[in-house]
Design an enzyme around this catalytic site. Structure first.
Site, PDB file in Angstrom:
ATOM      1  CG  HIS A  22      20.853  55.739  32.260  1.00 28.18           C
ATOM      2  ND1 HIS A  22      21.316  55.795  30.832  1.00 28.18           N
ATOM      3  CD2 HIS A  22      21.714  54.834  32.789  1.00 28.18           C
ATOM      4  CE1 HIS A  22      22.523  55.381  30.520  1.00 28.18           C
ATOM      5  NE2 HIS A  22      22.972  54.640  32.002  1.00 28.18           N
ATOM      6  CE  LYS A 169      24.604  50.443  31.272  1.00 28.24           C
ATOM      7  NZ  LYS A 169      25.692  50.125  32.188  1.00 28.24           N
ATOM      8  CG  ASP A 198      27.570  47.318  30.424  1.00 28.97           C
ATOM      9  OD1 ASP A 198      27.898  45.951  30.748  1.00 28.97           O
ATOM     10  OD2 ASP A 198      27.716  48.141  31.290  1.00 28.97           O
ATOM     11  CG  ASP A 249      32.428  47.755  35.069  1.00 25.52           C
ATOM     12  OD1 ASP A 249      33.231  48.004  35.699  1.00 25.52           O
ATOM     13  OD2 ASP A 249      31.297  48.293  34.792  1.00 25.52           O
TER      14      ASP A 249
END
Length: 373
Positions: A22, A169, A198, A249
């Site tokens: 990830h 991402k 993100d 965030d």
């Protein structure tokens, strides 16, 4: 009712392998370290909490190692001899001996809620006011892989009806190349699924001004934390500029941060991670501020294991402010099942576990397998 006095606090570090690497903006992980915090009462009830950060201390400065040291040396003495239903008083007193360290505090907050609810024979959501729904939408995060890999993985999720929105991402590649990659993915999934990004606070203002409009025009439906966490004014500028929602965030870790976002109109959505906020009680404070201001909230993830994920599901199902879905997919990334009965994911949602406390029971054989020596 059994004796609610806290008799012991124990911690265990696990290293659980993932089904695939990830990738974040600055790092990649093939295993997720977890800190299990066990609170035991004199009545024999055990509650679990989980300390976890997304990929290590790069995100917020904490790691499972720092959390373990803080919980064992500084927080445990505050708990011992207190009642598990004294959560407000305990968390207040912890603030007097430990500044910040919100991920560590969250692990204790959740363990206390789990133990108290189990002592009463009720689910954690009852302590939070009761569940008004039994499931919540789940967005799948696809990391920072190539366009081909991501399109293939997304299509598999769509075919299995596991997820209908995806978050990519960004921030690890050249911004121009990264933008082209994401636009290609968004166009490939157009009409099939929503695509979000993100950037993990990795772009500066000028880079964001140049490339974020291209992402919005290319089909991206939401942009999360493009610029550094403390640059509220830049986030506000971008939020006013863009035709799609901006989500804060890293910028929101405390109720005061949420107030800053509201006052500056710096975001349309706030990502609430029960981990980064310091637990369920602090998460509720942030949600209340956002709800009063008409700002949406998203049930975000730190790639928690099943304990942290279950806690966030209870929160999301009992908190109407969580009205922009969630990313509570963490256990699906793990290459081993840590629960006796897995959490239920289907039709793009994760379902609220039933039973007392968090409603989940750890598979202690799996816990033993991945315990760090």
């Amino acid at each position: 009712m059994s004796d609610l006095t806290i008799d012991s606090v124990a911690t265990t570090i696990l290293d659980v392998p993932l089904v695939r690497p990830h990738k974040f903006a600055t790092t990649s992980m093939t295993a997720q370290p977890l800190l299990l915090v066990e609170v035991r009462t004199r009545g024999g009830v055990v509650g679990f909490g989980e300390g976890v950060v997304p990929g290590g201390p790069w995100w917020g400065g904490e790691s499972v190692e720092t959390m373990q040291a803080i919980v064992e040396k500084y927080i445990s003495p505050v708990l011992l001899g207190r009642r598990v239903d004294d959560i407000t008083g305990i968390m207040r007193d912890i603030e007097r001996v430990v500044a910040h360290a919100r991920f560590a505090k969250a692990s204790v907050d959740v363990a206390l809620h789990d133990a108290w609810a189990r002592s009463l024979g009720v689910p954690v959501h009852t302590l939070l006011g009761g569940a008004f729904r039994t499931s919540v939408d789940v967005t799948w995060a696809l990391g920072a892989a190539s366009a081909e890999e991501i399109i293939d993985e997304a299509q598999q999720k769509l075919d299995a009806k596991l997820n209908f929105s995806f978050k990519l991402k960004m921030g690890a590649l050249d911004p121009g190349e990264d933008t082209d990659r994401v636009v290609r993915i968004a166009r490939a999934l157009e009409g099939k699924a929503g695509v979000r990004v993100d950037i993990n606070a990795r772009w500066d203002r000028l880079t964001a001004l140049k490339f974020l409009p291209r992402l919005a025009q290319g089909g991206v439906e939401m942009i999360e934390q493009p610029t550094p966490a403390d640059q509220f004014e830049v986030l506000a500028e971008l939020n006013a500029l863009l035709p799609v929602p901006v989500m804060a965030d890293e910028s929101v870790q405390t109720p005061h941060d949420a107030l800053e976002i509201v006052q500056r109109r710096a975001a349309d959505i706030i990502a609430i991670k029960t981990t980064k906020c310091g637990g369920l009680k602090k998460s509720a404070e942030i949600a209340a501020i956002a709800k009063a201001a008409g700002i949406a909230c998203h049930g975000a993830t730190s790639i928690e294991g099943p304990i942290g994920t279950a806690a966030s599901i209870h929160f999301a199902c009992s908190e109407p402010a969580i009205d922009f879905g969630s990313e509570l997919f963490g256990p699906l990334l793990f290459d081993d099942e840590l629960l006796q009965t897995p959490l239920r994911y289907e039709n793009g949602q994760v379902h609220l576990p039933e039973g007392p406390g968090l409603g989940v029971e750890l598979n202690m054989d799996a816990v033993k397998t991945w315990t760090r020596n």
